[in-house]
Design an enzyme around this catalytic site. Structure first.
Site, PDB file in Angstrom:
ATOM      1  N   ARG A 256     -80.394  -9.399  -4.383  1.00 41.97           N
ATOM      2  CA  ARG A 256     -80.404 -10.792  -4.868  1.00 41.97           C
ATOM      3  C   ARG A 256     -79.122 -11.147  -5.625  1.00 41.97           C
ATOM      4  O   ARG A 256     -78.942 -12.271  -6.075  1.00 41.97           O
ATOM      5  CB  ARG A 256     -81.614 -11.035  -5.780  1.00 41.97           C
TER       6      ARG A 256
ATOM      7  N   PRO B  69     -87.526 -21.549   1.225  1.00 45.75           N
ATOM      8  CA  PRO B  69     -88.776 -20.895   1.621  1.00 45.75           C
ATOM      9  C   PRO B  69     -89.571 -20.322   0.457  1.00 45.75           C
ATOM     10  O   PRO B  69     -89.003 -19.809  -0.506  1.00 45.75           O
ATOM     11  CB  PRO B  69     -88.303 -19.775   2.554  1.00 45.75           C
ATOM     12  N   ASN B  70     -90.870 -20.431   0.604  1.00 43.06           N
ATOM     13  CA  ASN B  70     -91.872 -19.874  -0.319  1.00 43.06           C
ATOM     14  C   ASN B  70     -91.980 -20.631  -1.637  1.00 43.06           C
ATOM     15  O   ASN B  70     -92.865 -20.333  -2.436  1.00 43.06           O
ATOM     16  CB  ASN B  70     -91.616 -18.374  -0.589  1.00 43.06           C
TER      17      ASN B  70
ATOM     18  N   ASP C  84     -72.488 -23.050   5.389  1.00 45.82           N
ATOM     19  CA  ASP C  84     -71.588 -23.833   6.233  1.00 45.82           C
ATOM     20  C   ASP C  84     -71.977 -25.313   6.252  1.00 45.82           C
ATOM     21  O   ASP C  84     -71.103 -26.187   6.339  1.00 45.82           O
ATOM     22  CB  ASP C  84     -71.569 -23.283   7.665  1.00 45.82           C
TER      23      ASP C  84
ATOM     24  N   HIS D 135     -79.415 -15.411  -0.136  1.00 43.71           N
ATOM     25  CA  HIS D 135     -78.826 -14.087   0.062  1.00 43.71           C
ATOM     26  C   HIS D 135     -78.543 -13.767   1.528  1.00 43.71           C
ATOM     27  O   HIS D 135     -78.046 -12.685   1.836  1.00 43.71           O
ATOM     28  CB  HIS D 135     -79.772 -13.024  -0.524  1.00 43.71           C
TER      29      HIS D 135
ATOM     30  N   HIS E 112     -81.820 -21.337  -9.540  1.00 40.02           N
ATOM     31  CA  HIS E 112     -82.863 -20.321  -9.343  1.00 40.02           C
ATOM     32  C   HIS E 112     -83.761 -20.288 -10.565  1.00 40.02           C
ATOM     33  O   HIS E 112     -83.271 -20.349 -11.703  1.00 40.02           O
ATOM     34  CB  HIS E 112     -82.248 -18.935  -9.143  1.00 40.02           C
ATOM     35  N   LEU E 113     -85.038 -20.153 -10.309  1.00 41.53           N
ATOM     36  CA  LEU E 113     -85.995 -20.027 -11.410  1.00 41.53           C
ATOM     37  C   LEU E 113     -85.767 -18.719 -12.153  1.00 41.53           C
ATOM     38  O   LEU E 113     -85.708 -18.677 -13.381  1.00 41.53           O
ATOM     39  CB  LEU E 113     -87.432 -20.058 -10.849  1.00 41.53           C
ATOM     40  N   SER E 114     -85.676 -17.631 -11.393  1.00 38.46           N
ATOM     41  CA  SER E 114     -85.496 -16.308 -12.001  1.00 38.46           C
ATOM     42  C   SER E 114     -84.007 -16.028 -12.188  1.00 38.46           C
ATOM     43  O   SER E 114     -83.162 -16.660 -11.537  1.00 38.46           O
ATOM     44  CB  SER E 114     -86.122 -15.234 -11.104  1.00 38.46           C
TER      45      SER E 114
ATOM     46  N   ALA F   9     -84.854 -17.255  -0.701  1.00 40.60           N
ATOM     47  CA  ALA F   9     -84.289 -16.035  -0.111  1.00 40.60           C
ATOM     48  C   ALA F   9     -83.077 -16.321   0.777  1.00 40.60           C
ATOM     49  O   ALA F   9     -82.243 -15.432   0.985  1.00 40.60           O
ATOM     50  CB  ALA F   9     -85.371 -15.303   0.676  1.00 40.60           C
TER      51      ALA F   9
ATOM     52  N   ASN G 114     -82.359 -25.018  -4.435  1.00 38.86           N
ATOM     53  CA  ASN G 114     -82.825 -23.649  -4.646  1.00 38.86           C
ATOM     54  C   ASN G 114     -83.072 -23.104  -3.239  1.00 38.86           C
ATOM     55  O   ASN G 114     -84.110 -23.384  -2.642  1.00 38.86           O
ATOM     56  CB  ASN G 114     -84.105 -23.608  -5.475  1.00 38.86           C
TER      57      ASN G 114
ATOM     58  N   ARG H  78     -97.452 -17.989  -6.692  1.00 40.80           N
ATOM     59  CA  ARG H  78     -96.575 -16.937  -6.202  1.00 40.80           C
ATOM     60  C   ARG H  78     -95.975 -16.141  -7.368  1.00 40.80           C
ATOM     61  O   ARG H  78     -95.233 -16.705  -8.175  1.00 40.80           O
ATOM     62  CB  ARG H  78     -95.440 -17.597  -5.408  1.00 40.80           C
TER      63      ARG H  78
ATOM     64  N   TYR I 156     -91.982 -16.164 -11.444  1.00 42.08           N
ATOM     65  CA  TYR I 156     -91.612 -17.562 -11.195  1.00 42.08           C
ATOM     66  C   TYR I 156     -92.343 -18.579 -12.077  1.00 42.08           C
ATOM     67  O   TYR I 156     -92.048 -19.774 -12.001  1.00 42.08           O
ATOM     68  CB  TYR I 156     -91.825 -17.899  -9.713  1.00 42.08           C
TER      69      TYR I 156
ATOM     70  N   GLU J  23     -76.425 -24.986  -7.251  1.00 43.01           N
ATOM     71  CA  GLU J  23     -77.413 -23.973  -6.834  1.00 43.01           C
ATOM     72  C   GLU J  23     -78.262 -23.603  -8.037  1.00 43.01           C
ATOM     73  O   GLU J  23     -77.713 -23.323  -9.113  1.00 43.01           O
ATOM     74  CB  GLU J  23     -76.651 -22.747  -6.320  1.00 43.01           C
TER      75      GLU J  23
ATOM     76  N   ARG K  34     -82.392  -8.805 -11.236  1.00 39.74           N
ATOM     77  CA  ARG K  34     -83.381  -8.332 -10.261  1.00 39.74           C
ATOM     78  C   ARG K  34     -82.730  -7.381  -9.249  1.00 39.74           C
ATOM     79  O   ARG K  34     -81.676  -6.821  -9.504  1.00 39.74           O
ATOM     80  CB  ARG K  34     -84.050  -9.559  -9.613  1.00 39.74           C
TER      81      ARG K  34
END
Ligand code: DQA
Length: 159
Positions: free
Chosen positions: A121, A20-21, A97, A90, A110-112, A87, A84, A28, A33, A108, A117
């Protein structure tokens, strides 16, 4: 199902999932990001895939169930997943599953750097079912994730 490269050789097929997002990348929170758009990232991954001789297919959804469906549909179609989860990293036992259920090697990304943070997170539901995690390198996290996954798959199952 395995893919073939331009010379007809068998190659791995990798599914890249964006949660999402991430469709808003570029506009954003650019200080967190970066300015790179999702289309830029997908284009970079397809190009990287060509030089690694793997097939890259990308999908983004803002919906948890759609991501779960995409993971289920990957079974028998893709040999690896770069995700990625945004949210959902978390919060989502369902995505965790699904990955455990299909048992497709997953990285997995993540950009950040999520560990720099907010505390919420710092926990990932996905990390325990992933081969590994890359966090904090901006869009480069995806490229590194793809590289690491292909390296892992080739060690497991040379084609
Ligand atoms: C993110 C980190 C998550 O905490 C956040 O919710 C995102 C993006 C990252 O790529 O840095 O949506 O996954």
């Amino acid at each position: 199902m395995t893919a073939t490269d331009s010379t007809g050789n068998l190659t791995h097929s990798i599914l890249v999932l964006h949660g999402p997002n991430l469709n808003l990348l570029g506009q954003r929170e650019p200080t967190v990001y970066g300015a790179t758009t999702l289309a830029d990232i997908n284009q970079m991954l397809e190009q990287e895939g060509r030089s690694l001789r793997v097939k890259v297919t990308a999908f983004q959804s803002n919906h948890e169930g759609a991501l779960v469906d995409a993971i289920h549909a990957a079974f028998g179609q893709h040999q690896g997943i770069v995700i990625n989860p945004g949210a959902y990293t978390h919060t989502s036992v369902a995505i965790r599953d699904a990955i455990a259920g299909v048992a497709i090697p997953t990285v997995e990304v993540h950009l950040s750097n999520v560990y720099k943070r907010e505390a919420f997170r710092h926990h990932s539901y996905i990390a325990p079912v992933a081969v590994g995690q890359i966090s904090g390198f901006g869009s480069e996290s995806y490229r590194l994730g793809l590289l690491a996954l292909v390296h892992y798959l080739r060690q497991q199952n040379p084609m």
